[in-house]
Design an enzyme around this catalytic site. Sequence first.
Site, PDB file in Angstrom:
ATOM      1  N   HIS A 264      -3.430  10.628   0.401  1.00  0.00           N
ATOM      2  CA  HIS A 264      -3.413   9.322  -0.021  1.00  0.00           C
ATOM      3  C   HIS A 264      -3.116   9.003  -1.490  1.00  0.00           C
ATOM      4  O   HIS A 264      -2.309   8.459  -2.089  1.00  0.00           O
ATOM      5  CB  HIS A 264      -4.648   8.623   0.636  1.00  0.00           C
ATOM      6  CG  HIS A 264      -4.725   7.070  -0.203  1.00  0.00           C
ATOM      7  ND1 HIS A 264      -3.965   5.976   0.223  1.00  0.00           N
ATOM      8  CD2 HIS A 264      -5.401   6.748  -1.201  1.00  0.00           C
ATOM      9  CE1 HIS A 264      -4.360   4.981  -0.445  1.00  0.00           C
ATOM     10  NE2 HIS A 264      -5.318   5.345  -1.451  1.00  0.00           N
TER      11      HIS A 264
ATOM     12  N   ASP B  95       3.751 -14.431  12.318  1.00  0.00           N
ATOM     13  CA  ASP B  95       2.282 -14.690  11.559  1.00  0.00           C
ATOM     14  C   ASP B  95       1.621 -13.706  12.041  1.00  0.00           C
ATOM     15  O   ASP B  95       0.842 -13.499  12.862  1.00  0.00           O
ATOM     16  CB  ASP B  95       1.860 -16.096  12.447  1.00  0.00           C
ATOM     17  CG  ASP B  95       0.616 -16.655  12.045  1.00  0.00           C
ATOM     18  OD1 ASP B  95       0.273 -16.077  11.137  1.00  0.00           O
ATOM     19  OD2 ASP B  95       0.417 -17.677  12.336  1.00  0.00           O
TER      20      ASP B  95
ATOM     21  N   LYS C  10      -8.736  -1.613  10.757  1.00  0.00           N
ATOM     22  CA  LYS C  10      -8.091  -1.951   9.725  1.00  0.00           C
ATOM     23  C   LYS C  10      -6.938  -0.984   9.313  1.00  0.00           C
ATOM     24  O   LYS C  10      -5.762  -1.347   9.086  1.00  0.00           O
ATOM     25  CB  LYS C  10      -9.012  -2.054   8.296  1.00  0.00           C
ATOM     26  CG  LYS C  10      -8.417  -2.361   7.184  1.00  0.00           C
ATOM     27  CD  LYS C  10      -7.702  -1.463   6.405  1.00  0.00           C
ATOM     28  CE  LYS C  10      -7.047  -2.032   4.894  1.00  0.00           C
ATOM     29  NZ  LYS C  10      -6.307  -0.758   4.272  1.00  0.00           N
TER      30      LYS C  10
ATOM     31  N   GLU D 120       0.837  -1.094  -0.036  1.00  0.00           N
ATOM     32  CA  GLU D 120       0.019   0.145   0.164  1.00  0.00           C
ATOM     33  C   GLU D 120       0.809   1.315   0.134  1.00  0.00           C
ATOM     34  O   GLU D 120       1.929   1.319   1.061  1.00  0.00           O
ATOM     35  CB  GLU D 120      -0.909  -0.016   1.006  1.00  0.00           C
ATOM     36  CG  GLU D 120      -1.747   1.305   1.459  1.00  0.00           C
ATOM     37  CD  GLU D 120      -2.687   1.274   0.252  1.00  0.00           C
ATOM     38  OE1 GLU D 120      -2.583   2.666  -0.148  1.00  0.00           O
ATOM     39  OE2 GLU D 120      -3.472   0.511  -0.212  1.00  0.00           O
TER      40      GLU D 120
END
Length: 417
Positions: free
Chosen positions: A399, A301, A285, A103
Amino acid sequence: MKYNDDNSKDVSPQSLNTNSAQRSSRLPGFYQLPISERAKITAQFSDLTDVEFASMTNFSSLTGGLTDVFIENAVGTYSMPLGIATNFLINGKDYLIPMAVEETSVLAAASHGAKLARYGGGFNTSSTEPIMTGQIQVFLNNSTVNHSEILATHKEELIRFANKGQVRLTERGGGAKDLSWKYIDEIKSLIVYLHVDTRDAMGANIVNTMCEKIAVLMLDLFPNCETGLRILTNLCDRRLATARCRIPASAFDSPDFQGVDVISRVEKAYLFAKHDIYRATTNNKGVMNGIDPVVIATGNDWRAVEAGAHAYCVKDGTYQPMARWHCDGGNFLCGQITLPMAVGTVGGVTKLHPTARAALKILGNPDSNTLAEIICTVGLAQNLSALRALASEGIQKGHMHLHRQNLDLLRQGATRT
């Protein structure tokens, strides 16, 4: 407004502080340097050897042999960009943070959040002992048996038996430490919880081995019983890491916004997530945007960390934001995040993957607790940066500026076809 808002024109390596005696993660213009120069600065900051530097900068650092060990039916590797987040000051120590993510804006946002936190002295962290928990499911054929009395009587015996053969772990202060239990009437199951200090290992294999081992004793303690699942839980709520920051409102001042207004709106954005599950999901998120890349870069992990973090958010019955924010007297923004963080620095991929080894060295070869604290800090910085943008000019401006290169590449590809 770009996240990396240092308008420094002097971005030569010589202008950046990489003196081993006085290292700082404050690197104005770092993002403007060629990738080769950023890699060199990272290597100088971390004293990487030539071999470690080569593994970090080799975009196919895995051998065929290692690839076959890591995955079944291997056919190759899937490359993930590795970048460095700057500006992190944690417990008075400067860190460069390796992050593996595709991202565009993630590292820029993390770096910007860390820069804001520096105005308040950076981040402070803490953590609990690295306790992982395993579960043994026991089906009791005799529902009248006093399972609590039996388990209480044999508790120490079960713990000692679980630790047999774990000499290296127990010598380092680890091993099985406690036993608890509950009965679930709906499924007629006694659930025994084994709590294990796994030291610097993530600990899944250790815990699973111990659970299977003491399950055998359940057959003796409860005649005619049957055992069901014997496996760890990824909700490791005894293995917690916390990061905090306290930032003056003046750090948020800009030509368009007053800092006191920004921090008030950040607090309101947090409260929105606290009272609305739809907002909380997207908010969290964003937190994991910071956490997952560090977990991946260090060979840990990320699926386990994700599962534990989201489950922890609903422990009180309602899904909640991972990070909490409030205004202190209207002049300071205070943030805190506490999450279960099952990560390791020994064993498995963390030691076999050459880039994971380099990433851990960039972080100063931390123990598992320190790594957990660093990871939570990045999550807090990521959330801070996102909420600051949402509370002021909006998320899309920064962004989309960073995303434009992706769009340009897509257009070029369409043109060529």
